[in-house]
Scaffold this motif. Structure first.
Motif, PDB file in Angstrom:
ATOM      1  N   ALA A  53     -11.600  12.404  50.608  1.00 14.49           N
ATOM      2  CA  ALA A  53     -10.923  11.301  51.294  1.00 14.49           C
ATOM      3  C   ALA A  53     -11.495   9.963  50.849  1.00 14.49           C
ATOM      4  O   ALA A  53     -10.756   8.976  50.669  1.00 14.49           O
ATOM      5  CB  ALA A  53     -11.069  11.478  52.808  1.00 14.49           C
ATOM      6  N   TYR A  54     -12.832   9.912  50.661  1.00 12.31           N
ATOM      7  CA  TYR A  54     -13.434   8.661  50.203  1.00 12.31           C
ATOM      8  C   TYR A  54     -12.959   8.295  48.788  1.00 12.31           C
ATOM      9  O   TYR A  54     -12.673   7.134  48.487  1.00 12.31           O
ATOM     10  CB  TYR A  54     -14.958   8.796  50.261  1.00 12.31           C
ATOM     11  CG  TYR A  54     -15.708   7.500  50.090  1.00 12.31           C
ATOM     12  CD1 TYR A  54     -15.139   6.281  50.463  1.00 12.31           C
ATOM     13  CD2 TYR A  54     -16.986   7.486  49.554  1.00 12.31           C
ATOM     14  CE1 TYR A  54     -15.811   5.103  50.310  1.00 12.31           C
ATOM     15  CE2 TYR A  54     -17.688   6.296  49.392  1.00 12.31           C
ATOM     16  CZ  TYR A  54     -17.081   5.112  49.776  1.00 12.31           C
ATOM     17  OH  TYR A  54     -17.764   3.930  49.634  1.00 12.31           O
ATOM     18  N   GLU A  55     -12.872   9.282  47.946  1.00 12.54           N
ATOM     19  CA  GLU A  55     -12.371   9.035  46.582  1.00 12.54           C
ATOM     20  C   GLU A  55     -10.931   8.520  46.609  1.00 12.54           C
ATOM     21  O   GLU A  55     -10.580   7.606  45.857  1.00 12.54           O
ATOM     22  CB  GLU A  55     -12.436  10.326  45.762  1.00 12.54           C
ATOM     23  CG  GLU A  55     -13.807  10.669  45.206  1.00 12.54           C
ATOM     24  CD  GLU A  55     -13.756  11.874  44.284  1.00 12.54           C
ATOM     25  OE1 GLU A  55     -14.035  11.716  43.080  1.00 12.54           O
ATOM     26  OE2 GLU A  55     -13.430  12.974  44.770  1.00 12.54           O
ATOM     27  N   ARG A  56     -10.136   9.100  47.511  1.00 11.99           N
ATOM     28  CA  ARG A  56      -8.743   8.664  47.590  1.00 11.99           C
ATOM     29  C   ARG A  56      -8.645   7.227  48.085  1.00 11.99           C
ATOM     30  O   ARG A  56      -7.828   6.465  47.598  1.00 11.99           O
ATOM     31  CB  ARG A  56      -7.955   9.582  48.533  1.00 11.99           C
ATOM     32  CG  ARG A  56      -7.820  11.011  48.048  1.00 11.99           C
ATOM     33  CD  ARG A  56      -7.079  11.100  46.707  1.00 11.99           C
ATOM     34  NE  ARG A  56      -5.816  10.385  46.792  1.00 11.99           N
ATOM     35  CZ  ARG A  56      -5.318   9.621  45.830  1.00 11.99           C
ATOM     36  NH1 ARG A  56      -5.978   9.481  44.700  1.00 11.99           N
ATOM     37  NH2 ARG A  56      -4.154   9.008  45.990  1.00 11.99           N
ATOM     38  N   ARG A  57      -9.484   6.845  49.054  1.00 19.02           N
ATOM     39  CA  ARG A  57      -9.440   5.474  49.546  1.00 19.02           C
ATOM     40  C   ARG A  57      -9.860   4.491  48.458  1.00 19.02           C
ATOM     41  O   ARG A  57      -9.258   3.419  48.281  1.00 19.02           O
ATOM     42  CB  ARG A  57     -10.356   5.325  50.776  1.00 19.02           C
ATOM     43  CG  ARG A  57     -10.150   4.002  51.499  1.00 19.02           C
ATOM     44  CD  ARG A  57     -11.095   3.858  52.659  1.00 19.02           C
ATOM     45  NE  ARG A  57     -12.472   3.626  52.179  1.00 19.02           N
ATOM     46  CZ  ARG A  57     -13.482   3.302  52.987  1.00 19.02           C
ATOM     47  NH1 ARG A  57     -13.298   3.236  54.289  1.00 19.02           N
ATOM     48  NH2 ARG A  57     -14.685   3.102  52.489  1.00 19.02           N
ATOM     49  N   LEU A  58     -10.889   4.847  47.692  1.00 19.23           N
ATOM     50  CA  LEU A  58     -11.298   3.976  46.584  1.00 19.23           C
ATOM     51  C   LEU A  58     -10.207   3.873  45.525  1.00 19.23           C
ATOM     52  O   LEU A  58      -9.978   2.803  44.942  1.00 19.23           O
ATOM     53  CB  LEU A  58     -12.599   4.521  45.957  1.00 19.23           C
ATOM     54  CG  LEU A  58     -13.866   4.430  46.820  1.00 19.23           C
ATOM     55  CD1 LEU A  58     -15.038   5.086  46.091  1.00 19.23           C
ATOM     56  CD2 LEU A  58     -14.192   2.978  47.161  1.00 19.23           C
ATOM     57  N   ALA A  59      -9.533   4.988  45.262  1.00 16.74           N
ATOM     58  CA  ALA A  59      -8.467   4.972  44.250  1.00 16.74           C
ATOM     59  C   ALA A  59      -7.314   4.090  44.693  1.00 16.74           C
ATOM     60  O   ALA A  59      -6.728   3.358  43.885  1.00 16.74           O
ATOM     61  CB  ALA A  59      -7.974   6.395  43.991  1.00 16.74           C
ATOM     62  N   VAL A  60      -6.973   4.124  46.007  1.00 18.45           N
ATOM     63  CA  VAL A  60      -5.887   3.273  46.512  1.00 18.45           C
ATOM     64  C   VAL A  60      -6.261   1.806  46.382  1.00 18.45           C
ATOM     65  O   VAL A  60      -5.419   0.947  46.102  1.00 18.45           O
ATOM     66  CB  VAL A  60      -5.579   3.647  47.980  1.00 18.45           C
ATOM     67  CG1 VAL A  60      -4.607   2.647  48.597  1.00 18.45           C
ATOM     68  CG2 VAL A  60      -4.996   5.045  48.063  1.00 18.45           C
ATOM     69  N   GLN A  61      -7.534   1.487  46.552  1.00 17.82           N
ATOM     70  CA  GLN A  61      -7.996   0.100  46.423  1.00 17.82           C
ATOM     71  C   GLN A  61      -8.208  -0.317  44.966  1.00 17.82           C
ATOM     72  O   GLN A  61      -8.549  -1.461  44.698  1.00 17.82           O
ATOM     73  CB  GLN A  61      -9.320  -0.068  47.183  1.00 17.82           C
ATOM     74  CG  GLN A  61      -9.195   0.157  48.679  1.00 17.82           C
ATOM     75  CD  GLN A  61     -10.535   0.112  49.368  1.00 17.82           C
ATOM     76  OE1 GLN A  61     -11.566  -0.038  48.722  1.00 17.82           O
ATOM     77  NE2 GLN A  61     -10.519   0.227  50.699  1.00 17.82           N
ATOM     78  N   GLY A  62      -8.005   0.604  44.035  1.00 15.31           N
ATOM     79  CA  GLY A  62      -8.228   0.301  42.628  1.00 15.31           C
ATOM     80  C   GLY A  62      -9.682   0.311  42.241  1.00 15.31           C
ATOM     81  O   GLY A  62     -10.072  -0.304  41.241  1.00 15.31           O
ATOM     82  N   ASP A  63     -10.517   0.993  43.024  1.00 22.28           N
ATOM     83  CA  ASP A  63     -11.955   1.026  42.765  1.00 22.28           C
ATOM     84  C   ASP A  63     -12.361   2.461  42.410  1.00 22.28           C
ATOM     85  O   ASP A  63     -11.573   3.400  42.495  1.00 22.28           O
ATOM     86  CB  ASP A  63     -12.718   0.547  44.015  1.00 22.28           C
ATOM     87  CG  ASP A  63     -14.131   0.101  43.666  1.00 22.28           C
ATOM     88  OD1 ASP A  63     -14.522   0.253  42.493  1.00 22.28           O
ATOM     89  OD2 ASP A  63     -14.828  -0.369  44.574  1.00 22.28           O
ATOM     90  N   HIS A  64     -13.636   2.605  42.014  1.00 16.85           N
ATOM     91  CA  HIS A  64     -14.143   3.916  41.618  1.00 16.85           C
ATOM     92  C   HIS A  64     -15.650   3.948  41.841  1.00 16.85           C
ATOM     93  O   HIS A  64     -16.348   2.951  41.619  1.00 16.85           O
ATOM     94  CB  HIS A  64     -13.827   4.195  40.140  1.00 16.85           C
ATOM     95  CG  HIS A  64     -14.424   5.475  39.629  1.00 16.85           C
ATOM     96  ND1 HIS A  64     -13.964   6.717  39.995  1.00 16.85           N
ATOM     97  CD2 HIS A  64     -15.475   5.695  38.789  1.00 16.85           C
ATOM     98  CE1 HIS A  64     -14.682   7.651  39.398  1.00 16.85           C
ATOM     99  NE2 HIS A  64     -15.616   7.046  38.653  1.00 16.85           N
ATOM    100  N   SER A  65     -16.147   5.120  42.307  1.00 18.04           N
ATOM    101  CA  SER A  65     -17.588   5.305  42.530  1.00 18.04           C
ATOM    102  C   SER A  65     -18.012   6.597  41.849  1.00 18.04           C
ATOM    103  O   SER A  65     -17.533   7.685  42.189  1.00 18.04           O
ATOM    104  CB  SER A  65     -17.889   5.364  44.034  1.00 18.04           C
ATOM    105  OG  SER A  65     -19.258   5.655  44.248  1.00 18.04           O
ATOM    106  N   THR A  66     -18.902   6.470  40.904  1.00 23.67           N
ATOM    107  CA  THR A  66     -19.379   7.648  40.172  1.00 23.67           C
ATOM    108  C   THR A  66     -20.159   8.591  41.079  1.00 23.67           C
ATOM    109  O   THR A  66     -20.043   9.819  40.976  1.00 23.67           O
ATOM    110  CB  THR A  66     -20.248   7.215  38.992  1.00 23.67           C
ATOM    111  OG1 THR A  66     -19.513   6.309  38.158  1.00 23.67           O
ATOM    112  CG2 THR A  66     -20.695   8.409  38.171  1.00 23.67           C
ATOM    113  N   ALA A  67     -20.946   8.024  41.993  1.00 27.78           N
ATOM    114  CA  ALA A  67     -21.749   8.858  42.886  1.00 27.78           C
ATOM    115  C   ALA A  67     -20.866   9.713  43.784  1.00 27.78           C
ATOM    116  O   ALA A  67     -21.121  10.911  43.982  1.00 27.78           O
ATOM    117  CB  ALA A  67     -22.659   7.971  43.734  1.00 27.78           C
ATOM    118  N   VAL A  68     -19.819   9.118  44.346  1.00 26.99           N
ATOM    119  CA  VAL A  68     -18.911   9.870  45.209  1.00 26.99           C
ATOM    120  C   VAL A  68     -18.219  10.965  44.412  1.00 26.99           C
ATOM    121  O   VAL A  68     -18.032  12.097  44.893  1.00 26.99           O
ATOM    122  CB  VAL A  68     -17.887   8.924  45.862  1.00 26.99           C
ATOM    123  CG1 VAL A  68     -16.851   9.710  46.656  1.00 26.99           C
ATOM    124  CG2 VAL A  68     -18.604   7.934  46.774  1.00 26.99           C
TER     125      VAL A  68
END
Length: 286
Positions: A53-68
């Motif tokens: 879910a966290y990855e999906r929220r970052l993807a919707v915002q156009g962001d990305h987190s390698t750790a997640v």
């Protein structure tokens, strides 16, 4: 509106969560109380679902987190390892359990594909604009091809017409040249004939009595222009007779009337045809 790639990812994720929870409860339930096994299964599924879910929220915002992303794939690998270990420890249906043990990783891969889809997806307006541009390009290409075909057909028609016209001109020229060749051949034969002079003399003997003119027919060849001259005062009959007699007797035998008239006018003298012929008659009679 859900993307087409989201539905398979959601379905595989749900199946994977249920399967992981059931395997953990069945497998660990024999070694520990089932509530504890249930908590372990919910922990694995919960951690995996939370990171997803966290990855999906970052993807919707156009962001990305390698750790997640690393944590999410770690939970997927743990779930897959649990399923594989369970399949290898059961005595029956080992192949069937191994066949479904890849579902957690498959769910992660489907969500990855869905993310790529979202990053490259376009709005309906953009898709409509692209379709219009492509259609316009196809229309222009079709018009250009039609124009080239029409120009090629026109040029072919023009070349055919020019070729046919040139062929007709060549045939007419060849026919004309052949006719002229025969005519000039006949004329040359008549000019070179032995009886031609006598025949012409007998016809004109009444006009030029006691004179044997030299008859020459025209010869095929280039024409010669007569030199220009200025008008001189009108000659008297005596002067005209003297000039005619001088020109006529300038060669032996005496010149014919035509030759004398040509040389008379080439010398720059001027006299009407009537006066010149009358002077010729007087000179010949004398």
């Amino acid at each position: 509106m859900a993307r087409p790639t989201a539905l398979p990812a959601v379905a595989v994720t749900a199946v994977s969560l249920v399967l992981t929870l059931a395997v953990v409860v069945m497998w660990l339930g024999t070694a520990m109380p089932w509530p504890v096994a249930l908590v372990v299964g919910l922990g694995i599924d919960g951690g995996w679902l939370a990171t997803l879910a966290y990855e999906r929220r970052l993807a919707v915002q156009g962001d990305h987190s390698t750790a997640v992303t690393v944590v999410g794939w770690s939970f997927g690998l743990v779930a897959t390892a649990v399923l594989v270990a369970h399949a290898l420890t059961v005595e029956a249906d080992t192949g069937a359990w191994l066949a479904v043990s890849w579902l957690p990783l498959a769910a992660k891969a489907l969500w990855l594909v869905h993310g790529l889809w979202e990053r490259t997806a376009l709005t309906p307006n953009a898709l409509s604009a692209i379709t219009g541009i492509q259609q316009e390009a196809r229309d222009e290409a079709a018009v250009a091809r039609a124009r080239l075909r029409a120009e090629a057909a026109t040029e072919e028609t023009r070349l055919t017409a020019v070729t046919q016209a040139g062929a007709r001109v060549a045939r007419v020229q060849a026919k004309t040249a052949q006719t002229l060749s025969r005519a000039w051949s006949t004329l040359e034969t008549a000019r070179e004939g032995e009886d031609t002079g006598r025949a012409l003399t007998s016809v004109t003997s009444r006009v030029t009595p006691d004179v044997a003119p030299r008859w020459q027919l025209p010869v095929w060849g280039p024409t010669q222009s007569v030199s220009a001259f200025t008008l001189a005062p009108a000659l008297t009959d005596a002067k005209l007779d003297a000039l005619v007699d001088e020109i006529r007797n300038s060669e032996t035998p005496a010149l014919s009337y035509r030759e004398m008239a040509v040389r008379f006018r080439a010398a720059g003298h001027s006299a009407s045809e009537v006066r010149l012929r009358a002077a010729w008659k007087r000179v010949v009679a004398a």
